[in-house]
Design a protein around this motif. Sequence first.
Motif, PDB file in Angstrom:
ATOM      1  N   ILE A 141       0.563   2.168  10.050  1.00  0.00           N
ATOM      2  CA  ILE A 141       2.406   2.294   9.806  1.00  0.00           C
ATOM      3  C   ILE A 141       2.844   3.780   8.997  1.00  0.00           C
ATOM      4  CG2 ILE A 141       4.154   0.631   8.136  1.00  0.00           C
ATOM      5  CD1 ILE A 141       2.793  -1.703   8.375  1.00  0.00           C
ATOM      6  N   GLN A 142       2.595   4.023   8.034  1.00  0.00           N
ATOM      7  CA  GLN A 142       2.605   4.717   7.036  1.00  0.00           C
ATOM      8  C   GLN A 142       2.935   6.434   8.652  1.00  0.00           C
ATOM      9  OE1 GLN A 142       3.585   4.937   4.248  1.00  0.00           O
ATOM     10  NE2 GLN A 142       4.625   6.795   4.663  1.00  0.00           N
ATOM     11  N   GLN A 143       1.610   6.131   9.355  1.00  0.00           N
ATOM     12  CA  GLN A 143       1.716   7.258  10.243  1.00  0.00           C
ATOM     13  C   GLN A 143       2.551   7.230  11.058  1.00  0.00           C
ATOM     14  OE1 GLN A 143      -2.432   7.307  12.618  1.00  0.00           O
ATOM     15  NE2 GLN A 143      -1.694   9.388  13.750  1.00  0.00           N
ATOM     16  N   PHE A 144       3.150   5.864  11.821  1.00  0.00           N
ATOM     17  CA  PHE A 144       3.949   5.879  12.754  1.00  0.00           C
ATOM     18  C   PHE A 144       5.907   5.385  12.111  1.00  0.00           C
ATOM     19  CE2 PHE A 144       0.223   5.912  15.265  1.00  0.00           C
ATOM     20  CZ  PHE A 144       0.434   7.177  15.459  1.00  0.00           C
ATOM     21  N   PHE A 145       5.855   4.725  10.973  1.00  0.00           N
ATOM     22  CA  PHE A 145       6.764   4.800  10.737  1.00  0.00           C
ATOM     23  C   PHE A 145       6.645   5.223   8.996  1.00  0.00           C
ATOM     24  CE2 PHE A 145       6.138   2.236  14.181  1.00  0.00           C
ATOM     25  CZ  PHE A 145       7.081   2.181  15.049  1.00  0.00           C
ATOM     26  N   PRO A 146       7.216   6.337   8.703  1.00  0.00           N
ATOM     27  CA  PRO A 146       6.853   7.102   7.202  1.00  0.00           C
ATOM     28  C   PRO A 146       8.292   6.135   6.547  1.00  0.00           C
ATOM     29  CG  PRO A 146       7.866   8.274   9.133  1.00  0.00           C
ATOM     30  CD  PRO A 146       7.363   7.789   9.354  1.00  0.00           C
ATOM     31  N   SER A 147       9.109   5.579   6.477  1.00  0.00           N
ATOM     32  CA  SER A 147       9.684   5.609   5.890  1.00  0.00           C
ATOM     33  C   SER A 147       9.630   3.446   5.507  1.00  0.00           C
ATOM     34  CB  SER A 147      11.789   4.774   7.176  1.00  0.00           C
ATOM     35  OG  SER A 147      11.383   3.888   8.165  1.00  0.00           O
ATOM     36  N   PHE A 148       8.407   3.301   6.453  1.00  0.00           N
ATOM     37  CA  PHE A 148       8.298   2.449   5.597  1.00  0.00           C
ATOM     38  C   PHE A 148       8.038   2.367   4.433  1.00  0.00           C
ATOM     39  CE2 PHE A 148       9.412   0.277   9.392  1.00  0.00           C
ATOM     40  CZ  PHE A 148      10.508  -1.347   9.334  1.00  0.00           C
ATOM     41  N   ARG A 149       7.803   1.543   3.175  1.00  0.00           N
ATOM     42  CA  ARG A 149       6.976   0.700   2.183  1.00  0.00           C
ATOM     43  C   ARG A 149       6.540   0.631   1.875  1.00  0.00           C
ATOM     44  NH1 ARG A 149       9.357   2.059  -3.830  1.00  0.00           N
ATOM     45  NH2 ARG A 149       7.182   2.073  -4.789  1.00  0.00           N
ATOM     46  N   TYR A 150       5.125   0.331   1.098  1.00  0.00           N
ATOM     47  CA  TYR A 150       4.120  -0.790   0.867  1.00  0.00           C
ATOM     48  C   TYR A 150       4.384  -1.410  -0.421  1.00  0.00           C
ATOM     49  CZ  TYR A 150       0.126  -3.752   0.782  1.00  0.00           C
ATOM     50  OH  TYR A 150      -0.521  -5.172   0.557  1.00  0.00           O
ATOM     51  N   PHE A 151       4.835  -2.463  -0.664  1.00  0.00           N
ATOM     52  CA  PHE A 151       4.828  -3.407  -2.044  1.00  0.00           C
ATOM     53  C   PHE A 151       3.375  -4.327  -2.616  1.00  0.00           C
ATOM     54  CE2 PHE A 151       8.378  -1.806  -1.186  1.00  0.00           C
ATOM     55  CZ  PHE A 151       9.227  -1.192  -1.916  1.00  0.00           C
ATOM     56  N   LYS A 152       2.771  -4.193  -3.267  1.00  0.00           N
ATOM     57  CA  LYS A 152       1.328  -4.876  -3.505  1.00  0.00           C
ATOM     58  C   LYS A 152       1.277  -6.187  -2.896  1.00  0.00           C
ATOM     59  CE  LYS A 152      -0.696  -0.843  -6.280  1.00  0.00           C
ATOM     60  NZ  LYS A 152      -1.508  -0.968  -7.167  1.00  0.00           N
ATOM     61  N   LYS A 153       2.665  -6.594  -3.594  1.00  0.00           N
ATOM     62  CA  LYS A 153       3.122  -8.151  -3.010  1.00  0.00           C
ATOM     63  C   LYS A 153       2.380  -8.642  -2.185  1.00  0.00           C
ATOM     64  CE  LYS A 153       5.866  -8.985  -6.947  1.00  0.00           C
ATOM     65  NZ  LYS A 153       6.583  -9.930  -8.131  1.00  0.00           N
ATOM     66  N   GLY A 154       2.495  -7.464  -0.672  1.00  0.00           N
ATOM     67  CA  GLY A 154       1.955  -7.868   0.759  1.00  0.00           C
ATOM     68  C   GLY A 154       3.369  -7.802   1.692  1.00  0.00           C
ATOM     69  N   TYR A 155       3.712  -6.572   1.757  1.00  0.00           N
ATOM     70  CA  TYR A 155       4.572  -6.452   2.132  1.00  0.00           C
ATOM     71  C   TYR A 155       5.555  -5.082   2.383  1.00  0.00           C
ATOM     72  CZ  TYR A 155       8.516  -6.957  -1.755  1.00  0.00           C
ATOM     73  OH  TYR A 155       8.574  -6.346  -3.276  1.00  0.00           O
ATOM     74  N   TRP A 156       5.715  -5.194   3.911  1.00  0.00           N
ATOM     75  CA  TRP A 156       6.609  -3.577   3.700  1.00  0.00           C
ATOM     76  C   TRP A 156       8.544  -3.586   3.552  1.00  0.00           C
ATOM     77  CZ3 TRP A 156       1.968  -4.889   6.380  1.00  0.00           C
ATOM     78  CH2 TRP A 156       1.013  -3.720   6.478  1.00  0.00           C
ATOM     79  N   ILE A 157       8.472  -2.732   3.193  1.00  0.00           N
ATOM     80  CA  ILE A 157      10.655  -2.311   3.643  1.00  0.00           C
ATOM     81  C   ILE A 157      10.773  -1.007   3.933  1.00  0.00           C
ATOM     82  CG2 ILE A 157      12.381  -2.455   2.506  1.00  0.00           C
ATOM     83  CD1 ILE A 157      11.963  -4.048   0.363  1.00  0.00           C
ATOM     84  N   GLY A 158      11.340  -1.060   4.975  1.00  0.00           N
ATOM     85  CA  GLY A 158      11.393   0.354   5.851  1.00  0.00           C
ATOM     86  C   GLY A 158      12.456  -0.720   6.287  1.00  0.00           C
TER      87      GLY A 158
END
Length: 133
Positions: free
Chosen positions: A18-35
């Motif tokens: 996800i970071q490689q192809f969608f760098p606007s998405f940030r991972y949160f330790k609670k098990g989700y991404w927001i982007g």
Amino acid sequence: MRNFKRKQLTIAQQRCKIQQFFPSFRYFKKGYWIGTLRPTLSSPFYTIKIIYGKYNPKVFVIKPTIHKEAPHRYSDGSLCLYYPGDRSYHESLFIADTIIPWTAEWLYYYEKWLEDGIWWGPEAPHSYKLKKQ
């Protein structure tokens, strides 16, 4: 013929792609991404939340607010991106290859639905008959 089980991808594997192809998405330790996603150049930027649990990811549009009558959403407001019965998504597939592009596609068809009231995207049957046992 061998019967082999699909192996679930790890959070680390999902995060990396996800970071490689969608760098606007940030991972949160609670098990989700927001982007953010923008399906076309004339589209607004949509803030997306992807919850990744033990089973299929759930996708929510955080902003702008999705019209309350928008089709292809579950009762909790999450997006219906594929027909679960055909196993389009399973735990050995990357979210970056499936869920995120499908979300952008859903947003594109959502915008078309707002324009003319017709859902032009692919659809699966939504009436299920339960077998009596």
